[in-house]
Design a protein around this motif. Structure first.
Motif, PDB file in Angstrom:
ATOM      1  N   ARG A   4       7.271  -5.294   5.285  1.00  0.00           N
ATOM      2  CA  ARG A   4       6.373  -4.340   4.431  1.00  0.00           C
ATOM      3  C   ARG A   4       7.214  -4.028   3.259  1.00  0.00           C
ATOM      4  N   LEU A   6       6.891  -0.614   0.320  1.00  0.00           N
ATOM      5  CA  LEU A   6       6.233   0.541  -0.214  1.00  0.00           C
ATOM      6  C   LEU A   6       6.785   0.824  -1.528  1.00  0.00           C
ATOM      7  N   ALA A  30       8.163   7.420   5.254  1.00  0.00           N
ATOM      8  CA  ALA A  30       7.311   6.384   5.638  1.00  0.00           C
ATOM      9  C   ALA A  30       8.052   5.182   6.110  1.00  0.00           C
ATOM     10  N   ASP A  79       2.482  -2.980   0.115  1.00  0.00           N
ATOM     11  CA  ASP A  79       1.622  -2.939   1.158  1.00  0.00           C
ATOM     12  C   ASP A  79       1.291  -1.302   1.276  1.00  0.00           C
ATOM     13  N   GLY A  80       2.018  -0.548   0.845  1.00  0.00           N
ATOM     14  CA  GLY A  80       1.528   1.005   0.899  1.00  0.00           C
ATOM     15  C   GLY A  80       2.157   1.523  -0.280  1.00  0.00           C
ATOM     16  N   ARG A 111      -5.981  -0.084  -0.146  1.00  0.00           N
ATOM     17  CA  ARG A 111      -4.443   0.064   0.204  1.00  0.00           C
ATOM     18  C   ARG A 111      -4.296   1.302   0.376  1.00  0.00           C
ATOM     19  N   PRO A 112      -3.279   1.611   1.545  1.00  0.00           N
ATOM     20  CA  PRO A 112      -3.152   2.825   1.980  1.00  0.00           C
ATOM     21  C   PRO A 112      -2.077   3.642   0.879  1.00  0.00           C
ATOM     22  N   VAL A 113      -2.474   4.894   0.664  1.00  0.00           N
ATOM     23  CA  VAL A 113      -1.713   5.696  -0.275  1.00  0.00           C
ATOM     24  C   VAL A 113      -1.483   7.133   0.184  1.00  0.00           C
ATOM     25  N   LEU A 173       0.879   7.125   6.815  1.00  0.00           N
ATOM     26  CA  LEU A 173       1.022   6.024   5.833  1.00  0.00           C
ATOM     27  C   LEU A 173       1.444   4.923   6.900  1.00  0.00           C
ATOM     28  N   LEU A 176      -1.313   3.587   8.750  1.00  0.00           N
ATOM     29  CA  LEU A 176      -2.412   2.585   7.931  1.00  0.00           C
ATOM     30  C   LEU A 176      -1.693   1.286   7.765  1.00  0.00           C
ATOM     31  N   VAL A 177      -0.460   1.281   7.025  1.00  0.00           N
ATOM     32  CA  VAL A 177       0.041  -0.009   6.657  1.00  0.00           C
ATOM     33  C   VAL A 177       0.368  -0.951   7.874  1.00  0.00           C
ATOM     34  N   ARG A 180      -2.918  -3.022   8.815  1.00  0.00           N
ATOM     35  CA  ARG A 180      -3.204  -4.079   7.820  1.00  0.00           C
ATOM     36  C   ARG A 180      -2.434  -5.293   7.984  1.00  0.00           C
TER      37      ARG A 180
END
Length: 206
Positions: A4, A6, A30, A79-80, A111-113, A173, A176-177, A180
């Motif tokens: 992933r 970030l 995160a 991804d985040g 998109r996760p924020v 976060l 959520l990431v 997905r």
């Protein structure tokens, strides 16, 4: 193990910057939460101060070029996202707004924020809900429930008031990431321009 990425976006204008300090802390929280899940996590910093002039040009021309284009691709391909701004006059600063203005429509959809902000006193913290959340909601991003505000007094405090908030927001976060599918970054060499077309000098698709 899933890899992933970030993107940590900081709109701080000073060096050193309390905004960058908060952004790094949230990104680390995160990433740590993702690694605890068994995922690989790469954190990539995007310091908007470095792109101030290019952002102004992009707002006028509608086209981010050079290093700014790379920064945009880093954020839209992550991804985040951790997005942190200083609060000026009750809202995000100009760098923060310009950056999100130059993104293509739909680039952050779903998109996760994780949102963060800094300011002199805690009275500025309401800007997270009245300014930042509406902006990211308009862009159709998926914003985590916990946003983190840090006043000047929060940095270096013995009781570490940011620790619990950063940890909670980082876990949200990561949740959520992890829920997905990883973002697939397109390979520019997947569909190369035919060599004969290059020799002819005709633009692709002409």
């Amino acid at each position: 193990m899933t890899a992933r990425t970030l993107a940590v976006v900081s709109a701080g204008v000073g060096r050193p910057s309390s905004t960058r300090l908060l952004a790094d802390r949230l990104g680390d929280a995160a990433a740590r939460a993702l690694r605890e899940r068994g995922d690989e996590a790469e954190v990539v910093a995007v310091d908007l101060r470095d792109h101030a002039r290019a952002l102004a040009d992009a707002v006028v021309t509608g086209f981010p070029g050079g290093a700014l284009r790379s920064a945009v691709e880093t954020v839209t391909g992550a991804d985040g996202i951790v997005a942190v701004t200083p609060i000026y006059n009750g809202s995000y600063n100009g760098l923060f707004k310009m950056f999100f203005d130059v993104l293509d429509a739909g680039a952050l959809e779903g998109r996760p924020v994780l949102l963060g902000a800094t300011g002199g006193t805690a009275r500025h913290s309401l800007a997270l809900d009245f300014a930042l959340r509406p902006l990211l909601a308009y862009l159709r991003a998926s914003v985590v429930p916990t946003a983190v505000f840090a006043a000047t007094a929060d940095f270096g405090a013995a009781d570490d008031p940011l620790g619990a908030r950063a940890g909670r927001a980082g876990r949200e976060l990561a949740d959520l990431v992890a829920g997905r599918a990883p973002v697939v970054r397109p390979d520019p060499y997947d569909e190369p321009t035919p060599f004969a077309e290059l020799l002819a000098g005709d633009p692709p698709g002409s």
